[in-house]
Design an enzyme around this catalytic site. Structure first.
Site, PDB file in Angstrom:
ATOM      1  N   LYS A 178       0.841  -1.204   0.000  1.00 41.51           N
ATOM      2  CA  LYS A 178       0.000   0.000   0.000  1.00 41.51           C
ATOM      3  C   LYS A 178       0.873   1.249   0.000  1.00 41.51           C
ATOM      4  O   LYS A 178       1.468   1.601   1.018  1.00 41.51           O
ATOM      5  CB  LYS A 178      -0.918   0.054   1.225  1.00 41.51           C
ATOM      6  CG  LYS A 178      -1.957   1.151   1.090  1.00 41.51           C
ATOM      7  CD  LYS A 178      -2.365   1.788   2.400  1.00 41.51           C
ATOM      8  CE  LYS A 178      -1.605   3.023   2.740  1.00 41.51           C
ATOM      9  NZ  LYS A 178      -1.822   4.191   1.877  1.00 41.51           N
ATOM     10  N   GLY A 231       6.855   5.862   8.086  1.00 41.09           N
ATOM     11  CA  GLY A 231       5.935   6.998   8.177  1.00 41.09           C
ATOM     12  C   GLY A 231       6.086   7.683   9.513  1.00 41.09           C
ATOM     13  O   GLY A 231       7.156   7.628  10.145  1.00 41.09           O
ATOM     14  N   SER A 232       5.013   8.328   9.950  1.00 47.35           N
ATOM     15  CA  SER A 232       5.087   9.109  11.186  1.00 47.35           C
ATOM     16  C   SER A 232       5.141   8.189  12.408  1.00 47.35           C
ATOM     17  O   SER A 232       4.667   7.053  12.369  1.00 47.35           O
ATOM     18  CB  SER A 232       3.870  10.024  11.285  1.00 47.35           C
ATOM     19  OG  SER A 232       2.704   9.241  11.347  1.00 47.35           O
ATOM     20  N   GLY A 236       3.040   4.818  13.199  1.00 46.11           N
ATOM     21  CA  GLY A 236       3.877   3.641  13.445  1.00 46.11           C
ATOM     22  C   GLY A 236       3.518   2.957  14.749  1.00 46.11           C
ATOM     23  O   GLY A 236       3.519   1.726  14.842  1.00 46.11           O
ATOM     24  N   GLU A 253      10.164   2.364  10.512  1.00 47.16           N
ATOM     25  CA  GLU A 253      11.070   3.494  10.240  1.00 47.16           C
ATOM     26  C   GLU A 253      10.236   4.745  10.424  1.00 47.16           C
ATOM     27  O   GLU A 253       9.348   5.028   9.619  1.00 47.16           O
ATOM     28  CB  GLU A 253      11.602   3.438   8.800  1.00 47.16           C
ATOM     29  CG  GLU A 253      12.518   2.281   8.501  1.00 47.16           C
ATOM     30  CD  GLU A 253      13.815   2.321   9.282  1.00 47.16           C
ATOM     31  OE1 GLU A 253      14.147   3.365   9.880  1.00 47.16           O
ATOM     32  OE2 GLU A 253      14.480   1.277   9.307  1.00 47.16           O
ATOM     33  N   CYS A 287      13.178  11.877   6.121  1.00 45.00           N
ATOM     34  CA  CYS A 287      13.268  11.447   7.528  1.00 45.00           C
ATOM     35  C   CYS A 287      14.666  11.759   8.061  1.00 45.00           C
ATOM     36  O   CYS A 287      14.854  11.898   9.265  1.00 45.00           O
ATOM     37  CB  CYS A 287      12.890  10.001   7.715  1.00 45.00           C
ATOM     38  SG  CYS A 287      13.299   8.967   6.349  1.00 45.00           S
ATOM     39  N   GLN A 334       0.072  19.321   5.527  1.00 43.06           N
ATOM     40  CA  GLN A 334       1.464  19.398   5.944  1.00 43.06           C
ATOM     41  C   GLN A 334       1.911  20.861   6.038  1.00 43.06           C
ATOM     42  O   GLN A 334       2.630  21.247   6.951  1.00 43.06           O
ATOM     43  CB  GLN A 334       2.340  18.604   4.964  1.00 43.06           C
ATOM     44  CG  GLN A 334       3.747  18.360   5.432  1.00 43.06           C
ATOM     45  CD  GLN A 334       3.824  17.751   6.827  1.00 43.06           C
ATOM     46  OE1 GLN A 334       2.935  17.007   7.255  1.00 43.06           O
ATOM     47  NE2 GLN A 334       4.862  18.090   7.566  1.00 43.06           N
ATOM     48  N   GLU A 395       9.486  16.670  15.445  1.00 44.42           N
ATOM     49  CA  GLU A 395       9.705  16.605  13.994  1.00 44.42           C
ATOM     50  C   GLU A 395       8.725  17.535  13.280  1.00 44.42           C
ATOM     51  O   GLU A 395       7.525  17.486  13.524  1.00 44.42           O
ATOM     52  CB  GLU A 395       9.512  15.172  13.501  1.00 44.42           C
ATOM     53  CG  GLU A 395       9.863  15.042  12.032  1.00 44.42           C
ATOM     54  CD  GLU A 395       9.807  13.610  11.529  1.00 44.42           C
ATOM     55  OE1 GLU A 395       8.813  12.925  11.795  1.00 44.42           O
ATOM     56  OE2 GLU A 395      10.768  13.195  10.854  1.00 44.42           O
TER      57      GLU A 395
HETATM   58  P1  ADP Z   1       2.589  11.000   6.782  1.00 32.55           P
HETATM   59  O1  ADP Z   1       2.277  12.000   7.826  1.00 32.55           O
HETATM   60  O2  ADP Z   1       3.970  11.006   6.282  1.00 32.55           O
HETATM   61  O3  ADP Z   1       1.555  10.838   5.709  1.00 32.55           O
HETATM   62  P2  ADP Z   1       1.651   8.571   7.961  1.00 32.55           P
HETATM   63  O4  ADP Z   1       2.337   7.815   9.029  1.00 32.55           O
HETATM   64  O5  ADP Z   1       0.294   9.088   8.235  1.00 32.55           O
HETATM   65  O6  ADP Z   1       2.679   9.671   7.594  1.00 32.55           O
HETATM   66  O7  ADP Z   1       1.578   7.705   6.615  1.00 32.55           O
HETATM   67  C1  ADP Z   1       2.531   6.762   6.208  1.00 32.55           C
HETATM   68  C2  ADP Z   1       1.811   5.598   5.561  1.00 32.55           C
HETATM   69  O8  ADP Z   1       0.982   4.980   6.549  1.00 32.55           O
HETATM   70  C3  ADP Z   1       0.857   6.004   4.426  1.00 32.55           C
HETATM   71  O9  ADP Z   1       0.889   5.033   3.411  1.00 32.55           O
HETATM   72  C4  ADP Z   1      -0.478   6.035   5.124  1.00 32.55           C
HETATM   73  O10 ADP Z   1      -1.566   5.851   4.249  1.00 32.55           O
HETATM   74  C5  ADP Z   1      -0.353   4.867   6.077  1.00 32.55           C
HETATM   75  N1  ADP Z   1      -1.264   4.908   7.236  1.00 32.55           N
HETATM   76  C6  ADP Z   1      -1.885   5.983   7.788  1.00 32.55           C
HETATM   77  N2  ADP Z   1      -2.661   5.606   8.827  1.00 32.55           N
HETATM   78  C7  ADP Z   1      -2.528   4.256   8.961  1.00 32.55           C
HETATM   79  C8  ADP Z   1      -3.064   3.275   9.870  1.00 32.55           C
HETATM   80  N3  ADP Z   1      -3.886   3.598  10.843  1.00 32.55           N
HETATM   81  N4  ADP Z   1      -2.679   1.989   9.690  1.00 32.55           N
HETATM   82  C9  ADP Z   1      -1.822   1.628   8.731  1.00 32.55           C
HETATM   83  N5  ADP Z   1      -1.301   2.506   7.836  1.00 32.55           N
HETATM   84  C10 ADP Z   1      -1.629   3.806   7.949  1.00 32.55           C
END
Ligand code: ADP
Length: 505
Positions: A178, A231-232, A236, A253, A287, A334, A395
């Site tokens: 995804k 991701g965030s 995470g 990460e 990152c 953002q 961050e």
């Molecule tokens: P950013 O703020 O960089 O978009 P996120 O951590 O929200 O960071 O997103 C990173 C990835 O995680 C994206 O592909 C996002 O769609 C996915 N994501 C967001 N929420 C969830 C969740 N609850 N469970 C799994 N994946 C998620």
């Protein structure tokens, strides 16, 4: 007449398909938000279920393909990526904004990873040891984990997926992938390339859509044995909790608050170049971006003066233009977050020495350099920042650099280590002793000596300590520790029952 918007699909079980309920979302250009680049399936839990089952069926065959043969596919992937490098870079710049120079680098990271993983298919070394018993041999070797889920962000839309898919596939796993909602097209191109190179049906299943639906369904799906998430930190943690409940492997990460330290004996021009590239490259949305600059008090004022002057000359614009140094930030949410942090920095008493706002321009203009069309934000520098301020600890993920002062190496290291994150760090010094102490004591997964906080290479472990990660690494040989399990095999050729710890005690 309006041009037709290109419609993209999921790739599940060897077929391109729409979302099960037909819903879609738009992919837009952050440098020109009116430009719709395509529509993508807003997928459902059912789509993830189909993808996981297809990956499970494919795994039964894929795991039996010899690893060198799996690696050969990656060599072809690398060749196709070389041929399509410029085209992919342009697609990526349009969907996420960073200049072509950087999106070319992002594709190159994928190419390097492909060729590196191709050769790893011929290694994936195991370990043999003597047995404690006679006429017996002990082997240990790597086996694939099974079906893996891959959830990726938008800032490195090619590099990060390749860091996972290529080694993971070479190790014999299959995937449900995804990508981020902001960069679905690069992920689609990557899928096409893997198919063209000969990856069998079902080994890679691409499911577009929202994190809270598709990402969450991947995390929860019982067939999926391992999740790689970038991701965030907030997201995470949600993923990690869900994986913990299911005893699922998870590689995280997450955030960073990376610092460049400049000592009084440093090559200041070099350190300045590093700070500009580290802080404002990818509009600060890496990152590993430099978001803190820790300057020795003896060079602080001179350095800040030069830094502000040079950062003020950085040209904002559409990443497709060769004159652009800094592209837009990814989306409105953002940019609002960055504005919020600038407000916080001012309220905390730091001095905004450069930028701090949305650049001007004429609304509705047709000039391609018109900055009001996209999510641009000025390169911003705060001085007078102290280690506990929020702009020094949290961050921001944007073009905002916080400058702090130190009076010794020990203090610089202490400031660096005072945050919850630990991804990357950098020190500029001509003193080899200081450099070695820093390499040992900076609490980060990566440290650069006399170089910016960014610049990972495909064949080296990548990842962070503390709240940045959970002990796993991407890149290099270390990533195979995540994508494989160790299998121990005891071969007894004595022809009799030999009882370990009993017959040899
Ligand atoms: P950013 O703020 O960089 O978009 P996120 O951590 O929200 O960071 O997103 C990173 C990835 O995680 C994206 O592909 C996002 O769609 C996915 N994501 C967001 N929420 C969830 C969740 N609850 N469970 C799994 N994946 C998620």
């Amino acid at each position: 007449m309006q041009p037709m918007t290109q419609k993209f699909q999921n790739y599940i079980g060897g077929r391109w398909s729409d979302s099960s309920d037909g819903k879609t979302f738009e992919n837009r250009n952050p440098a020109n938000w009116q430009e719709v680049l395509g529509t993508f399936p807003l997928s459902t839990k059912e789509d993830v279920d189909r993808a996981a089952k297809a990956a499970e069926a494919a795994f039964r065959k894929w795991r039996l393909v010899p690893a060198p043969e799996r690696g050969s596919i990656m060599r072809k992937v690398g060749d196709i990526m070389v041929a399509r490098k410029e085209e992919i870079a342009r697609i990526m710049t349009r969907e996420m904004g960073k200049p072509l120079l950087e999106t070319r680098g992002d594709v190159q990271e994928g190419i390097d990873t492909a060729y590196y993983c191709a050769t790893e298919g011929r290694r994936l070394f195991g370990i043999n040891t003597p047995s404690e018993l006679r006429n017996k041999l002990n082997l240990s070797f790597r086996v694939p984990v099974g079906v893996c889920g891959l959830i990726t962000p938008w800032n490195f839309p090619m590099a990060i997926p390749t860091w996972n898919l290529f080694p993971g596939l070479v190790a014999g796993n299959t995937f449900v992938f995804k990508p981020a909602e902001d960069t679905p097209q690069t992920a689609t191109v990557l899928t096409e390339i893997l198919l063209e190179a000969g990856l069998p049906e079902g080994c890679l299943n691409l499911v577009h859509g929202a994190g809270t639906t598709v990402g969450a369904a991947i995390t929860e799906h019982p067939v999926i044995r391992a999740i790689s998430f970038t991701g965030s930190t907030a997201t995470g943690r949600i993923v990690a909790e869900a994986c913990g409940r299911q005893t699922k492997h998870v590689c995280l990460e997450m955030g960073g608050k990376n610092a460049e330290i400049v000592m009084d004996d440093a090559d200041l021009d070099l350190a300045l170049e590093g700070a500009l590239w580290g802080a404002f490259g990818t509009t600060g949305q890496r990152c590993t971006a430099t978001s803190r600059l820790i300057l020795h008090e003896k060079i602080h004022d001179e350095f800040v003066q030069k830094l502000v002057a040079q950062a003020a000359r950085l040209r904002l614009g559409d990443g497709l233009e060769s004159t652009t140094d800094v592209g837009p930030v990814i989306n409105e949410k953002q940019r609002k977050n960055i504005e919020r942090y600038v407000r916080i920095g001012r309220e905390e008493g730091a001095t905004c020495a450069l930028g701090g706002g949305i650049p001007g321009g004429q609304a509705g203009s047709t000039d391609p350099r018109d900055l009001t069309k996209g999510w641009f934000f000025q390169p911003t520098i705060f001085t007078g920042v102290t280690p506990t301020m929020r702009i020094a600890t949290e961050e921001i993920f944007g073009p905002v650099l916080s400058v702090l002062k130190c009076s010794s190496l020990e203090e610089a290291i202490e400031i660096n280590n005072s945050v919850i994150y630990g991804l990357s760090s950098s020190i500029y010094t001509r003193d080899v002793n200081k450099a070695m102490v820093a390499a040992r004591d900076l609490e980060t997964g990566i440290t650069y000596i006399n170089s910016a906080t960014i610049g990972a290479e495909a064949h080296m472990p990548f990842g962070g300590v503390k709240a940045t990660g959970n002990g796993h690494r991407e890149g290099g040989w270390a990533v195979f520790d995540f994508y494989t399990e160790w299998k121990s095999v005891y071969i007894d050729y004595s022809g009799k029952l030999q009882r370990a710890q009993i017959d040899n005690s």
